[in-house]
Scaffold this motif. Structure first.
Motif, PDB file in Angstrom:
ATOM      1  N   TRP A  93       0.802  -1.231   0.000  1.00  0.00           N
ATOM      2  CA  TRP A  93       0.000   0.000   0.000  1.00  0.00           C
ATOM      3  C   TRP A  93       0.833   1.279   0.000  1.00  0.00           C
ATOM      4  N   LYS A  94       2.130   1.191   0.399  1.00  0.00           N
ATOM      5  CA  LYS A  94       3.002   2.367   0.445  1.00  0.00           C
ATOM      6  C   LYS A  94       3.547   2.755  -0.918  1.00  0.00           C
ATOM      7  N   CYS A  95       3.323   1.903  -1.931  1.00  0.00           N
ATOM      8  CA  CYS A  95       4.008   2.072  -3.214  1.00  0.00           C
ATOM      9  C   CYS A  95       3.151   2.782  -4.258  1.00  0.00           C
ATOM     10  N   ALA A 103       4.577   2.129 -10.049  1.00  0.00           N
ATOM     11  CA  ALA A 103       5.778   1.408 -10.495  1.00  0.00           C
ATOM     12  C   ALA A 103       6.325   0.486  -9.413  1.00  0.00           C
ATOM     13  N   GLY A 104       5.695   0.497  -8.212  1.00  0.00           N
ATOM     14  CA  GLY A 104       6.174  -0.341  -7.118  1.00  0.00           C
ATOM     15  C   GLY A 104       7.198   0.352  -6.249  1.00  0.00           C
ATOM     16  N   ASP A 105       7.482   1.631  -6.508  1.00  0.00           N
ATOM     17  CA  ASP A 105       8.442   2.384  -5.698  1.00  0.00           C
ATOM     18  C   ASP A 105       7.735   3.014  -4.495  1.00  0.00           C
ATOM     19  N   PRO A 132      -5.182   8.143  -3.945  1.00  0.00           N
ATOM     20  CA  PRO A 132      -5.929   6.978  -3.464  1.00  0.00           C
ATOM     21  C   PRO A 132      -4.969   5.812  -3.198  1.00  0.00           C
ATOM     22  N   VAL A 133      -5.239   5.069  -2.127  1.00  0.00           N
ATOM     23  CA  VAL A 133      -4.409   3.915  -1.828  1.00  0.00           C
ATOM     24  C   VAL A 133      -4.612   2.854  -2.916  1.00  0.00           C
ATOM     25  N   ILE A 134      -3.544   2.187  -3.318  1.00  0.00           N
ATOM     26  CA  ILE A 134      -3.601   1.120  -4.321  1.00  0.00           C
ATOM     27  C   ILE A 134      -2.858  -0.106  -3.785  1.00  0.00           C
ATOM     28  N   HIS A 135      -2.799  -1.149  -4.573  1.00  0.00           N
ATOM     29  CA  HIS A 135      -2.178  -2.418  -4.170  1.00  0.00           C
ATOM     30  C   HIS A 135      -2.913  -3.030  -2.976  1.00  0.00           C
TER      31      HIS A 135
END
Length: 687
Positions: free
Chosen positions: A516-518, A521-523, A533-536
């Motif tokens: 959720w912190k990323c 790109a996953g960074d 908005p929160v993702i993952h």
């Protein structure tokens, strides 16, 4: 010496001693004759000079100059005397006024302001040296009695003024003033239940100044029961008898406003104008008319035009400013002129949503507890003001009480306790350091789906009231949940090929260690991006967040059903996207983001319910299992999706979606345990 009668100049030359005497004794006559026919005297004078008296000596000429000076002085004295008669003399007039204000009509049509108007006029006229006789809420017999008594009393006064505020009716060209006990089932009953307005004329006969002011012409309170064959609205025109002035609050056949403040519109302006000095009564009412027309057009969106009829024999001034004007404002009313009020009673029933002290007409009646009902008995008929005061809220209003009836006051709070559901309004729910922005949505029936997709079969759905988050849950808000619970998301629990979908170097792939912190790109995100908005996050993660909020607030938070989501996204409108047919107005999608990812929430325009990003930015989880043919078998009331399945519904499209995927009717799906850089959520609850 002989005497000519051709001209004053000739008479002076032939017999100057005699003419000088006549001029001094009767200077006004000489001045009048000269002013009336100056051409004649000029011609005669020239003839006398050239034909007979060419040898006038200097001594006689000097006498002529003296005579001219005397005449001029006499003219000045006469003019000053006339001016004094016009102004100062008027201040010595004895003035009397009868004032009647009827508000508390017992059989309907109660008015708010006539009693207030009567009191204001009484106060103003006392300051203008009138002996004032004021009465409130009179029956027919009392009105006739007071008018007739006034006529007798007015015989000893120079100026008699009658002011009436209340209902007025015309029939067959005659005007009637409506007493408070009038009960008019038919138009024919007017003559026997009301008081003819011209009754006042018979009461104030004589060669004096009579002023009648009728702030009547309010809407006819009995007209509905008469059907269509009525005489029309307002009062008819009345011819002013000799020596009188009649003023109407509005033009013949029209109605006047009862006003939105403490006085009727007409009287409010009238009491301001009549105290202004050195203006004739005609000038006063001209100014009243202009101001009423202007204010009514602005505030009431309908022009009210006052009207006057006059046959005054002399100018009348309400007041005159002068260093010698010592107006006596201390005249006392006679015992006969004591004020009278006729009382009838009704009830007031009060309901309030908050606790506070209740006041009626400025007097405290007691303390009311929240969500209770209280009845006040024996309340006088007519208009009343009320107020309820709590520690943080004040509510005021006006209520009209009718004879033997109960008036209801409903006092609703606009400052509801924090977190309270508010229908068709925005409100805030505080929870664990968060201030969650909500919208209370009134349920309804709508056509769900469209003809654009094979799984979007249009069908009728009805949803109940619910509240929806106005924004998608942000990274910052989700962090509060993680820190408070030490919860591990599905992305944190899995490794290897089960991380989360990312978009990097123009390619899509699953990447281990992404949570959720990323970003997309996953960074790891910068904290400045925590308003995105929160993702993952998976469907399970969203459910866990909802359970945490439920524990903190005592409300049952949940993911919206697919039907609630689409109803909310439509926003009571018929647009393709959530708030517009132009997707760029309301959504972040692949063309506007250029594959750069999510944007801070609430940057585009909201939809009709005030909800943001229902189209675009991120897909949003719904509570339903997905079934392609579910719409064909969906129940009408509050459908909740298929009873079982392997995949969940997601709606709204995201930053990487094409426009077609961001439509309010578009359906998409995802495994409940899956997560990606395009998946987020918002929550709902029911009251």
């Amino acid at each position: 010496m002989w005497e000519t009668k051709q001209s004053p100049i000739g008479r002076t030359i032939v017999s100057p001693q005699r003419y000088l005497w006549e001029t001094i004794v009767n200077p006004q006559r000489y001045l009048w004759e000269t002013i009336v026919n100056p051409q004649r005297y000029l011609w005669e004078t020239k003839q006398a000079f050239f034909n007979q008296y060419i040898n006038l000596n200097q001594k006689i000429m000097n006498k002529l100059k003296l005579i001219t000076t005397i005449i001029a002085i006499c003219a000045i004295i006469a003019s000053a005397q006339a001016q004094r008669d016009l102004t100062v003399g008027k201040l010595d007039q004895k003035r009397i006024a009868l004032i009647i204000g009827n508000s508390a009509y017992q059989n309907g049509g109660a008015l708010r302001n006539p009693v207030n108007d009567a009191r204001a006029m009484a106060t103003t006229l006392r300051k203008l040296n009138f002996t004032v006789l004021k009465y409130e809420n009179l029956s027919q017999s009392k009105m006739k009695q007071r008018i007739d008594e006034f006529g007798t009393k007015a015989a000893n006064y120079d100026v008699a003024l009658f002011y009436y505020a209340g209902h007025g009716i015309q029939t067959k060209g005659l005007n009637y003033l409506v007493p408070i006990d009038a009960s008019l089932k038919t138009e024919q009953q007017i003559e026997y239940n009301c008081v003819r307005a011209d009754r006042m004329f018979g009461s104030i006969e004589g060669e004096k100044t009579h002023i009648i002011i009728l702030d009547a012409c309010r809407n006819n309170p009995f007209e509905r029961s008469w059907g269509r064959n009525t005489s029309g609205s307002g009062l008819a025109f009345m011819q002013a008898p000799s020596g009188s002035f009649i003023a109407y609050a509005t033009s013949p056949g029209q109605t006047a406003s009862d006003g939105t403040g403490n006085n009727g519109l007409y009287t409010e302006i009238l009491i301001q104008e009549i105290v202004k000095p050195n203006r004739t009564i005609v000038e006063v009412f001209q100014n009243v008319r202009a101001r009423v027309q202007k204010k009514s057009k602005i505030e009431l969106k309908k022009k009210q035009t006052p009207w006057e009829s006059t046959s005054l024999n002399n100018n009348f001034y309400f007041t005159i400013s002068s260093s010698n004007n010592k107006t006596n404002n201390t005249r006392k009313e006679s015992e006969w002129g004591e004020e009278e009020t006729v009382y009838t009673y009704g009830k007031i029933k009060i309901f309030t949503e908050f606790t506070g002290n209740f006041y009626l007409d400025g007097k405290r009646k007691g303390r009311l507890n929240a969500n209770t009902r209280k009845t006040l008995n024996n309340v006088t008929c007519g208009s009343h003001t009320y107020k309820i005061v709590s520690s943080n809220e004040i509510k005021t209003g006006t209520i009209t009480v009718y004879k033997d009836q109960t008036a209801n006051i409903e006092i609703r709070s606009t400052k509801k306790p924090e977190g309270t559901f508010m229908l068709n309004a925005n409100f805030t729910v505080p929870a664990a350091g968060l201030n969650i922005k909500m919208r209370g949505i009134q349920g309804g029936t709508f056509t769900m789906g469209s003809n654009a997709g094979s799984d979007e079969t249009p069908h009728t759905v009805r949803v109940s009231n619910f509240a929806m988050m106005r924004y998608e849950v942000t990274v910052a808000e989700f962090e509060k949940f993680i820190n408070a619970t030490n919860y591990q998301t599905d992305a944190d629990k899995r490794t290897g090929n089960y991380g989360s979908w990312v978009y990097k170097n123009s390619n899509w792939k699953k990447q281990d260690g992404v949570n959720w912190k990323c970003d997309i790109a996953g960074d790891i995100r910068s904290r400045s991006d925590y308003n995105h908005p929160v993702i993952h996050v998976s469907w399970h993660d969203a459910i866990a967040y909802a359970k945490w909020l439920s524990q903190k607030t005592g409300k049952t938070w949940r993911l919206p059903t697919e039907a609630e989501w689409e109803y909310a996204a439509r926003g009571g409108q018929n647009y393709k996207y959530a708030g517009s047919n132009n997707i760029s107005d309301v959504a972040w999608y692949t063309t506007t983001t250029n594959d750069k990812g999510t944007k801070p929430v609430g940057q585009k325009k909201p939809n009709g319910f005030g909800l943001y990003d229902m189209s675009g930015n991120v897909y949003e989880w719904c509570s339903d299992w997905y079934a392609k043919d579910y719409y064909k078998n969906s129940p009408t009331d509050n459908p909740k999706g298929a009873s079982s399945g392997s995949i969940r519904v997601i709606r709204g499209g995201g930053w990487s979606s094409f426009a077609v995927d961001c439509r309010v009717a578009n359906r998409s799906l995802n495994d409940s345990g899956d997560r990606g850089n395009y998946l987020g959520f918002r929550l709902a609850f029911r009251p």
